[in-house]
Enzyme design. Sequence first.
Site, PDB file in Angstrom:
ATOM      1  N   GLU A 490       0.855  -1.184   0.000  1.00 27.72           N
ATOM      2  CA  GLU A 490       0.000   0.000   0.000  1.00 27.72           C
ATOM      3  C   GLU A 490       0.890   1.231   0.000  1.00 27.72           C
ATOM      4  OE1 GLU A 490      -3.475   2.327   2.584  1.00 27.72           O
ATOM      5  OE2 GLU A 490      -2.588   0.476   3.356  1.00 27.72           O
ATOM      6  N   ASN A 549      -4.518   5.082  -2.335  1.00 31.43           N
ATOM      7  CA  ASN A 549      -5.735   5.678  -1.786  1.00 31.43           C
ATOM      8  C   ASN A 549      -6.227   6.813  -2.674  1.00 31.43           C
ATOM      9  OD1 ASN A 549      -6.205   4.569   1.178  1.00 31.43           O
ATOM     10  ND2 ASN A 549      -3.997   4.780   0.891  1.00 31.43           N
ATOM     11  N   GLU A 581      -7.914   2.341  -3.422  1.00 32.61           N
ATOM     12  CA  GLU A 581      -8.566   2.197  -2.125  1.00 32.61           C
ATOM     13  C   GLU A 581      -9.401   3.437  -1.820  1.00 32.61           C
ATOM     14  OE1 GLU A 581      -6.133   1.197   1.150  1.00 32.61           O
ATOM     15  OE2 GLU A 581      -5.020  -0.372   0.116  1.00 32.61           O
ATOM     16  N   ASP A 611     -11.413   0.683   2.105  1.00 31.82           N
ATOM     17  CA  ASP A 611     -10.507   0.728   3.254  1.00 31.82           C
ATOM     18  C   ASP A 611     -11.302   1.008   4.528  1.00 31.82           C
ATOM     19  OD1 ASP A 611      -8.128   0.641   4.568  1.00 31.82           O
ATOM     20  OD2 ASP A 611      -7.462   2.635   3.968  1.00 31.82           O
ATOM     21  N   GLU A 667      -5.811  -5.194   8.368  1.00 30.64           N
ATOM     22  CA  GLU A 667      -4.818  -4.156   8.653  1.00 30.64           C
ATOM     23  C   GLU A 667      -4.472  -4.140  10.145  1.00 30.64           C
ATOM     24  OE1 GLU A 667      -5.226  -0.502   5.757  1.00 30.64           O
ATOM     25  OE2 GLU A 667      -7.109  -0.781   6.825  1.00 30.64           O
TER      26      GLU A 667
END
Length: 719
Positions: A490, A549, A581, A611, A667
Site C-alpha cells: 500500500e 488511496n 482504495e 478501506d 490491517e
Amino acid sequence: MFEKFFRLLAALATLPVFLVIQRSLFIVLPLILVGAFSLSIRHFPSPPFIAFLDRLFGPEWQFFLDDMIAGTSGIISLAVLCTFSASMAMVINQKRKGPFVSPIMATVVVMSCFFVLCFPSANNSWEQVFSMGRGLLPAFCIAVVSCTLFLFLSRLRWLHWSMGAVGHDPVVRDILTVLPAGMITILLAALIRVLFNRLGIPDLHSATCNFLFLPFSNVTDSLSFALSYTGLSQLFWVFGAHGPNLLFGVEEHILVPAVHANQLALSRGLTPDIIFTKPFFDLYTRMGGSGSTICLILAILFKSRDRGARKLCLFALIPALCNVNEPLLFGVPLVLNPVYVVPFILTPMIQAITAYVATVTGVLPCAADTVAWTTPVFVSGFFTTGSMAGPMVQAVNVIIGVACYTPFVILADKLRESQAENLLTKLKAVAGSSEFKAKGIGILDIPGEAGRFAKTLADDLKLALYREKQLYLVYQPQVSDSGGFISGVEALLRWDHPVYGRISPEITVSIAQEIKQMDRLGLFVLSRACRQRAAWKGIVNDTFTMSVNVVPGQLTDPLFAQKVFGILDEHHLTTAMLELEITESSVLEPDENTLNALEHLHENGIRIAIDDFGMGHASLRYLRSFPVSTIKIDRSLTFGDEREINSQIVKSVFDLSRTLDISTIVEGVETREQLNRFMDIGYATFQGYFFSRPLAGRDCTAFIRGYKPSGTSGPALPG
C-alpha cells in the site's frame, strides 16, 4: 533543569501578552525592512559611493530616502501601538464570552491615550514621539496598560450602554455597548497626564534619561562600569526601549569625552589610556547592532531549522552589516522574547570582557579615532585601530557571539516544534472528526491559533506540490498465506515539512481538499506509486498489486479514469497491477458520477478496495453498488479476543466476503496472537507492523528481495 527551563519558556511564549507583542512586531515588519535598507543606504560610510549616487540621481535621492525613513522607521512607535491594540482585542475576543470589542475601536482608544500622555513639550516634537528611539518604550507601556484597562472595563456589565438593535449594522450596537469603557479609559489617561505635569514631569523620556544617568555620574574607567552599561542597555532593548538612547547621558558625559581625551593624549605624543569609549562599544559589542545581532544572524543561518527565520536573516544581513538591527528586533522578534533574552544580554557583556582583556594586554590600542556608526564590521575595526588587531578581535567576538546564541537558536527550534506539535494534534482531531465533517467545518475554518497554523500549512502545501519536494511515498507490504509471500504493497503519503516536521496524511489530505488541490495531490501519489511499481518489474511477479488511496472528490472528475489509464500507460503497467482504495467512511453518499467512474475502472481491470471497513458506516448497499474487489478490515477490529464483539464482527465480514467472492486484507496486525486469531477465522492476507512498518522505496525493495516465506513461524524480515 533544562527541561524546567524549556517548560517555563513554553509557558511564557503562549501567554497572550507575549503572543500579542510578538504578533504586533511582526505586523510592522514591512516598515522596518524598508526603513532599515533606506537607513543603511542613506548613511553608507563611503564618500565615493555617496558621490556616485549624487552624480547618478542628483541630491534628490537623499530627500527621497529621508522621506522613506520618516514614513517607516520614523513612525514605528505609533505603528506598534496600533498593531498591539488590534491584536490584543482579537485575542481577547477569541478567549472570552461577552460583547465583541472592535479591534479598530480598541486601536482608536489606545491611540488617544498615547496622544494625551505623550503630547510633546516645547523641547520635543511629534517626530520624536513617534520614533523608535524615544517613543517605542512609552508606546509599549501605554498600549499594554490602556488596552488592558479598556478590555477589562468592557467586560463590566454595569458599564454597558445597552441600546438594543441600532440600525441595520450590528457592529454599531457592539461599539455603543462598550462606549463608556472607552471614554473612561481616555479620561483616566488625561488625569495621569495632569498628575505628571503637577509633579514637574512634562517629558517622560527626558526625565527617564536623567534618572538613569544618576548611577553612572561618578563611575571610573573600569570593567564593572562597562558591564553595567552594556547589560542595562541590553535589558532596555528587551523591553522595546532603545537602550543607548535611554542611556544617552552616559554617552554624552562619559564615552564621547573619553574619545576626546584619548585624541588629546595622542596630539601631545602620549599613549591614550582610557579603555571604555564610544568606539569601544560600537566596535566590539554592537556588531550588527545592539546585542551583537550579526552573531545571531550567523547562528540562525548555520543552525536553525526554521526556514522562515533563515530567509529573514538573509534579508537582515545587509542592514546588519551596517549595524542596523531593527529587522531582527521586530522580525525574530528579540523584543520581549523569553527565548533570546539571556544571550541578547550576556553576549555583548562577554564580548566587552574579551575586548577589555585584549586592550589591557596590549593587543588593542585604546580607541582614539571614530568612524561612522554604519561602517561594516571588520572594516570599522581596521580603520579605528589602524591595524589588523581590530578586525582580529572583532572576529574572535563574532565567534564567541555565535557560540552564545547557537544553543538558544536550537532551543527556539524545539520550542516552535513543541508548539507546532500541539497545533497539529488539534488539526488532526478536526480532520478525523465526523462531527466537524457533518457541520461542514474544515481545518481552515478553525478559529484561533490552530486555524492560522492550518492556513500557513495550506500555503506551504501549495509550494510543496508545485516543487514536488517534501512530499514522498512509503510502502507497507501486504503478506498473503500467513507469511508465505508478499502479494502487494500500500502506497502511503508522507509530508516532511522543513519547519514543523512530519505532517500527518489526514491533515495533508484535508488541507488539499479545502484548497482545491486534491486532484494534483492525488495524481502526484498515483504517478509516484506507479513509477515505483514499474521499478519493481523483474523483482515481483505480474500479480503484485500496488494499492493507492483515492478520495471521492477525485472520482467525481469526469477525466479521472482517463488520467489513471494515462499514468499506467506512461509507466508500462497493466491495470491488474493497480488497486484503488476508498475509505469507507468517505463514501456515505455515493453519487452517479462516482459509481460510473468506479464501474469504468473496474471493467478495465483495476481493482477497487474499501478501506477501513467495519467502522460503522458500512452497509450491504455499498457492497451491492460498488464493484468491490477487496475489503480491508479496519485496525480497530484487530484488538480483542474471541469472546469480544470485534471478533464476531470480523467473522461475519469474512463469511460475507467469501459469499460475495471478495478478497480481504486485515490491517494493523502487530502481534503473533492477532495473526493466529485471524488465521483461525480464515483470513489469509495481512498488513501491519508484525510484518513490516511502511518503508521508503529503496528499503521496500530490499525487503522484497530478502523476504523468505516463514510459514507460521513469523516473518523472516520484520520492519
